[in-house]
Design an enzyme around this catalytic site. Structure first.
Site, PDB file in Angstrom:
ATOM      1  N   LYS A 136       0.808  -1.227   0.000  1.00 27.68           N
ATOM      2  CA  LYS A 136       0.000   0.000   0.000  1.00 27.68           C
ATOM      3  C   LYS A 136       0.836   1.269   0.000  1.00 27.68           C
ATOM      4  CE  LYS A 136      -4.149  -1.971   1.925  1.00 27.68           C
ATOM      5  NZ  LYS A 136      -5.269  -1.894   2.849  1.00 27.68           N
ATOM      6  N   GLY A 180       0.638  -1.545  11.123  1.00 29.22           N
ATOM      7  CA  GLY A 180       0.772  -2.058   9.750  1.00 29.22           C
ATOM      8  C   GLY A 180       0.087  -1.160   8.728  1.00 29.22           C
ATOM      9  N   VAL A 222      -2.719  -0.691   7.264  1.00 25.95           N
ATOM     10  CA  VAL A 222      -4.045  -0.084   7.283  1.00 25.95           C
ATOM     11  C   VAL A 222      -4.171   1.002   8.371  1.00 25.95           C
ATOM     12  CG1 VAL A 222      -5.230  -1.669   8.895  1.00 25.95           C
ATOM     13  CG2 VAL A 222      -6.471  -0.724   6.960  1.00 25.95           C
ATOM     14  N   TYR A 255     -11.833  -9.946   9.982  1.00 23.63           N
ATOM     15  CA  TYR A 255     -13.227 -10.417   9.902  1.00 23.63           C
ATOM     16  C   TYR A 255     -13.305 -11.906   9.616  1.00 23.63           C
ATOM     17  CZ  TYR A 255     -12.385  -9.871   4.906  1.00 23.63           C
ATOM     18  OH  TYR A 255     -11.852  -9.963   3.646  1.00 23.63           O
TER      19      TYR A 255
HETATM   20  P1  ATR Z   1       2.729  -4.890   7.530  1.00 19.79           P
HETATM   21  O1  ATR Z   1       3.430  -4.628   8.833  1.00 19.79           O
HETATM   22  O2  ATR Z   1       3.587  -5.579   6.500  1.00 19.79           O
HETATM   23  O3  ATR Z   1       1.968  -3.722   6.990  1.00 19.79           O
HETATM   24  P2  ATR Z   1       0.295  -5.886   8.559  1.00 19.79           P
HETATM   25  O4  ATR Z   1      -0.328  -7.232   8.487  1.00 19.79           O
HETATM   26  O5  ATR Z   1      -0.437  -4.729   8.044  1.00 19.79           O
HETATM   27  O6  ATR Z   1       1.684  -6.022   7.850  1.00 19.79           O
HETATM   28  O7  ATR Z   1       0.723  -5.565  10.049  1.00 19.79           O
HETATM   29  C1  ATR Z   1       0.961  -6.507  10.978  1.00 19.79           C
HETATM   30  C2  ATR Z   1       0.848  -5.881  12.354  1.00 19.79           C
HETATM   31  O8  ATR Z   1       0.618  -6.913  13.301  1.00 19.79           O
HETATM   32  C3  ATR Z   1       2.108  -5.158  12.783  1.00 19.79           C
HETATM   33  O9  ATR Z   1       1.764  -4.052  13.576  1.00 19.79           O
HETATM   34  C4  ATR Z   1       2.812  -6.242  13.608  1.00 19.79           C
HETATM   35  O10 ATR Z   1       3.692  -5.766  14.579  1.00 19.79           O
HETATM   36  P3  ATR Z   1       5.255  -5.543  14.236  1.00 19.79           P
HETATM   37  O11 ATR Z   1       5.332  -4.194  13.603  1.00 19.79           O
HETATM   38  O12 ATR Z   1       5.941  -5.623  15.530  1.00 19.79           O
HETATM   39  O13 ATR Z   1       5.640  -6.649  13.301  1.00 19.79           O
HETATM   40  C5  ATR Z   1       1.643  -6.867  14.303  1.00 19.79           C
HETATM   41  N1  ATR Z   1       1.921  -8.216  14.767  1.00 19.79           N
HETATM   42  C6  ATR Z   1       2.085  -9.334  14.030  1.00 19.79           C
HETATM   43  N2  ATR Z   1       2.307 -10.406  14.822  1.00 19.79           N
HETATM   44  C7  ATR Z   1       2.274  -9.949  16.109  1.00 19.79           C
HETATM   45  C8  ATR Z   1       2.419 -10.576  17.391  1.00 19.79           C
HETATM   46  N3  ATR Z   1       2.635 -11.894  17.520  1.00 19.79           N
HETATM   47  N4  ATR Z   1       2.310  -9.800  18.493  1.00 19.79           N
HETATM   48  C9  ATR Z   1       2.078  -8.467  18.378  1.00 19.79           C
HETATM   49  N5  ATR Z   1       1.932  -7.823  17.196  1.00 19.79           N
HETATM   50  C10 ATR Z   1       2.025  -8.548  16.083  1.00 19.79           C
END
Ligand code: ATR
Length: 264
Positions: free
Chosen positions: A65, A127, A129, A211
């Site tokens: 994005k 992330g 969004v 969702y």
């Molecule tokens: P992207 O980061 O590539 O945009 P996303 O799916 O939009 O992908 O975002 C994933 C979000 O979930 C991130 O905020 C991620 O945290 P990190 O920045 O630390 O990676 C969070 N996330 C994913 N797994 C997690 C977990 N086990 N505990 C806490 N936060 C998690």
């Protein structure tokens, strides 16, 4: 026949083709909407195909994005402010990026009847969004937005876009009226966010961008605590509907049949 695509990685789970093709058929439009998993180095070629009118429009999802922006000629006001694009098309010879996630989130919140004016909002995650959610919340005149992310740097980076954002260390919880799960935790049925939300009383609003599954552990917790809960299904439907309108110039129908398409 016009061709539309959603690009992302992963993309297998995307329900956008189901929704758009339903509306395309319903409106008798001569088009098809497909999904394509791509790597970053393929974005250039896809944009070229839009320029050549081989592809009419694309939706963009995780993790492109923001990355797609360098390939575009022009951004809508919302896309520029959030540095996030989910809908692309050729307009007067220019490749233009739009952001319909903002409208999707805003309309889904309005549907719930929860009045966010002057409320304190805690967002979990940073992330793709999240800038759209923050933009929408500010537009809806919340009083405070607090953001907590496992990787603190990513939370801090968002202050470049929204300088009045308050950052909270991951693992801590602060008083809130509404809490939003914008992490990917919950996509798997047993996923659990290890935070203690119980100290702040009832009558809060728990909103999960996820969702599918329809009820995450996060939402179950909210329910148990006596709070209102909502998942991200209507946000998804409304962002798709806004993209449809941009491409086809007509508003698609949103009814139970459409919503049931996503209940799987
Ligand atoms: P992207 O980061 O590539 O945009 P996303 O799916 O939009 O992908 O975002 C994933 C979000 O979930 C991130 O905020 C991620 O945290 P990190 O920045 O630390 O990676 C969070 N996330 C994913 N797994 C997690 C977990 N086990 N505990 C806490 N936060 C998690």
């Amino acid at each position: 026949m016009k061709k539309y695509l959603v690009i992302g990685n992963p993309i297998e789970h995307s329900l956008s083709p189901l929704l758009h093709n339903y509306w395309i058929k319903n409106k008798n439009i001569n088009a098809i909407y497909e999904k394509k998993r791509i790597n970053e180095n393929e974005i250039k070629n896809i944009i070229l195909q839009i320029k050549q009118e081989k592809i009419t429009g694309i939706n963009v999802t995780v993790p492109f994005k923001n990355l797609i922006i360098t390939h575009l000629d022009q951004l809508s006001f919302e896309a520029e402010k959030t540095e996030s694009v989910n809908t692309v098309l050729l307009e007067k010879g220019k490749i233009v990026g739009h952001n319909t996630d903002i409208e999707g989130f805003e309309r889904s919140i309005k549907d719930t009847g929860f009045d966010v004016v002057n409320k304190e909002i805690l967002i979990l995650g940073a992330g793709g969004v999240v800038p759209s959610i923050i933009f929408a919340l500010k537009k809806m005149k919340v009083s405070k937005i607090i953001l907590s992310n496992r990787t603190k740097d990513k939370a801090e980076n968002l202050k470049n876009l929204f300088n009045d954002l308050q950052i909270l260390d991951w693992g801590k919880v602060i008083k809130f009226d509404m809490i939003i799960n914008a992490t990917s935790v919950g996509l798997k049925e047993n996923d659990m966010i290890n935070l203690n939300f119980s100290d702040f009383g009832k009558n809060k609003f728990f909103y999960d961008v996820i969702y599918n599954p329809q009820e995450t552990n996060f939402l179950r917790t909210g329910k148990k605590l006596g709070s209102k809960v909502e998942n991200g299904k209507m946000m998804f439907v409304y962002q798709a509907s806004a993209a449809f309108k941009i491409w086809h110039g007509t508003e698609p129908k949103i009814n139970n049949d459409v919503i049931n398409l996503l209940n799987r």
